[in-house]
Design a protein around this motif. Structure first.
Motif, PDB file in Angstrom:
ATOM      1  N   VAL A  20       5.273   3.323  -3.998  1.00  0.00           N
ATOM      2  CA  VAL A  20       4.810   4.557  -3.340  1.00  0.00           C
ATOM      3  C   VAL A  20       5.792   5.421  -2.734  1.00  0.00           C
ATOM      4  O   VAL A  20       6.066   6.646  -2.946  1.00  0.00           O
ATOM      5  N   LEU A  21       6.587   4.726  -1.635  1.00  0.00           N
ATOM      6  CA  LEU A  21       7.355   5.498  -1.048  1.00  0.00           C
ATOM      7  C   LEU A  21       8.837   5.964  -1.437  1.00  0.00           C
ATOM      8  O   LEU A  21       9.083   7.128  -1.237  1.00  0.00           O
ATOM      9  N   ASP A  22       9.289   5.420  -2.615  1.00  0.00           N
ATOM     10  CA  ASP A  22      10.645   5.594  -3.069  1.00  0.00           C
ATOM     11  C   ASP A  22      10.533   6.970  -3.869  1.00  0.00           C
ATOM     12  O   ASP A  22      11.530   7.750  -3.557  1.00  0.00           O
ATOM     13  N   TRP A  66       4.489  12.009  -7.208  1.00  0.00           N
ATOM     14  CA  TRP A  66       5.728  12.163  -6.784  1.00  0.00           C
ATOM     15  C   TRP A  66       6.877  12.132  -7.898  1.00  0.00           C
ATOM     16  O   TRP A  66       7.986  12.576  -7.725  1.00  0.00           O
ATOM     17  N   ALA A  67       6.507  11.200  -8.832  1.00  0.00           N
ATOM     18  CA  ALA A  67       7.457  10.867  -9.919  1.00  0.00           C
ATOM     19  C   ALA A  67       7.434  12.109 -10.987  1.00  0.00           C
ATOM     20  O   ALA A  67       8.231  11.791 -11.644  1.00  0.00           O
ATOM     21  N   GLY A  68       6.414  13.248 -10.980  1.00  0.00           N
ATOM     22  CA  GLY A  68       6.450  14.125 -11.709  1.00  0.00           C
ATOM     23  C   GLY A  68       5.648  14.097 -12.835  1.00  0.00           C
ATOM     24  O   GLY A  68       5.809  14.735 -14.003  1.00  0.00           O
ATOM     25  N   ALA A  69       4.465  13.032 -12.887  1.00  0.00           N
ATOM     26  CA  ALA A  69       3.939  12.937 -14.104  1.00  0.00           C
ATOM     27  C   ALA A  69       2.973  14.303 -14.193  1.00  0.00           C
ATOM     28  O   ALA A  69       2.635  14.783 -13.355  1.00  0.00           O
ATOM     29  N   GLY A 126       0.660  -1.191   0.079  1.00  0.00           N
ATOM     30  CA  GLY A 126       0.028   0.090  -0.020  1.00  0.00           C
ATOM     31  C   GLY A 126       0.899   1.208  -0.060  1.00  0.00           C
ATOM     32  O   GLY A 126       1.602   1.410  -0.542  1.00  0.00           O
ATOM     33  N   MET A 127       0.476   2.118   0.916  1.00  0.00           N
ATOM     34  CA  MET A 127       1.188   3.404   0.968  1.00  0.00           C
ATOM     35  C   MET A 127       2.576   3.134   1.536  1.00  0.00           C
ATOM     36  O   MET A 127       3.359   4.312   1.444  1.00  0.00           O
ATOM     37  N   SER A 128       3.059   2.247   1.965  1.00  0.00           N
ATOM     38  CA  SER A 128       4.366   1.895   2.485  1.00  0.00           C
ATOM     39  C   SER A 128       5.121   0.902   1.429  1.00  0.00           C
ATOM     40  O   SER A 128       6.116   0.564   1.688  1.00  0.00           O
ATOM     41  N   SER A 129       4.589   0.845   0.269  1.00  0.00           N
ATOM     42  CA  SER A 129       5.202   0.087  -0.701  1.00  0.00           C
ATOM     43  C   SER A 129       6.361   0.722  -1.274  1.00  0.00           C
ATOM     44  O   SER A 129       6.292   1.970  -1.428  1.00  0.00           O
TER      45      SER A 129
END
Length: 260
Positions: A37-39, A241-244, A31-34
């Motif tokens: 998502v987190l990296d 967070w990846a900038g999409a 989930g949100m800790s995968s």
């Protein structure tokens, strides 16, 4: 804990985010800790901190703060729920995070920061526009000149809301159903979280644990105005967070505001 729906607005953060919520909040590796998502979250925050210290508003159990500190960013966190702080203190790596009990809209800590951040829709936990504006002002007060304030927030999808359909299902997963009851006049939203054992058989299958979390949803343009009231300007907005690219179809956004 049994929640009286008529007094949800008056519940303290310790009641909303109690021991049960704190101990089940983290989902290590999922989930949100995968890592998926987190990296990207931590990578982006490291870059935005630009070598300086960071302040996390509503640090919770340290889901983001601890890996950020491991990347060499000094992190201080403000958290209103003592059970969440207790859970943070029990998490490996928490000794690298300075945690302070307080409200993210009003509590001040010592020092200046190159980065203040607020992730995973948490500004919506402040239930009035006034409190959200004060949160922006509090963030700006902690920033050094040129520092950045970062908010991760979902974009409300009101296309399916009407007087005859005032609620939306936002998640259907194995053992979990989530729905939002929405009041468009006040921008208030009540999330209902229904959790059950999908493998249960017999009468116990009908048993479920129901939780509630109140929110005030905020439009991106409204956030931009709050930032200007606090003396900051929008620097960038992306869909993740990846900038999409952020478009009219984006369900969330990561917005970066900068103090001159």
């Amino acid at each position: 804990m049994t929640i009286d729906l008529t007094r949800l607005d008056s519940l303290t953060q310790d009641e909303l985010w109690d021991e049960q919520a704190a101990t089940t909040y983290d989902t290590p590796g999922e989930g949100m800790s995968s890592p998926e998502v987190l990296d990207p979250t931590v990578d982006r925050l490291v870059g935005l901190a630009a070598g300086g210290p960071a302040l996390e508003l509503a640090v919770g159990t340290g889901r983001v703060a601890i890996p950020l500190a491991r990347r060499g960013v000094p992190v201080t966190g403000i958290e209103a729920s003592r059970p969440m702080l207790d859970q943070l203190a029990q998490t490996e790596g928490s000794d690298a995070v300075t945690a302070v009990h307080g409200d993210m809209a009003t509590t001040r800590v010592d020092g200046e920061f190159s980065l203040v951040y607020l992730v995973f829709n948490t500004i919506a936990n402040l239930l009035t526009q006034e409190a959200q504006v004060e949160c922006f002002r509090n963030a700006a007060a902690h920033l050094s000149p040129g520092g950045r304030f970062v908010i991760e927030l979902w974009v409300p999808d009101l296309r399916g809301v009407s007087p005859t359909a005032p609620a939306q299902v936002f998640a259907v997963e194995d053992g979990y159903v989530g729905l939002d009851a929405i009041d468009t006049a006040t921008q208030r939203l009540m999330s209902h979280h229904v959790r059950f054992d999908p493998k249960a058989r017999g009468p116990e299958r009908r048993e479920a644990r129901i939780g509630f979390t109140p929110h005030r949803y905020v439009w991106p343009s409204e956030l931009d105005l709050m930032a200007r009231l606090a003396g900051m300007e929008l620097e960038s907005r992306h869909a993740d967070w990846a900038g999409a690219p952020f478009t009219s179809q984006s369900g969330s956004h990561v917005s970066v505001y900068r103090l001159p």
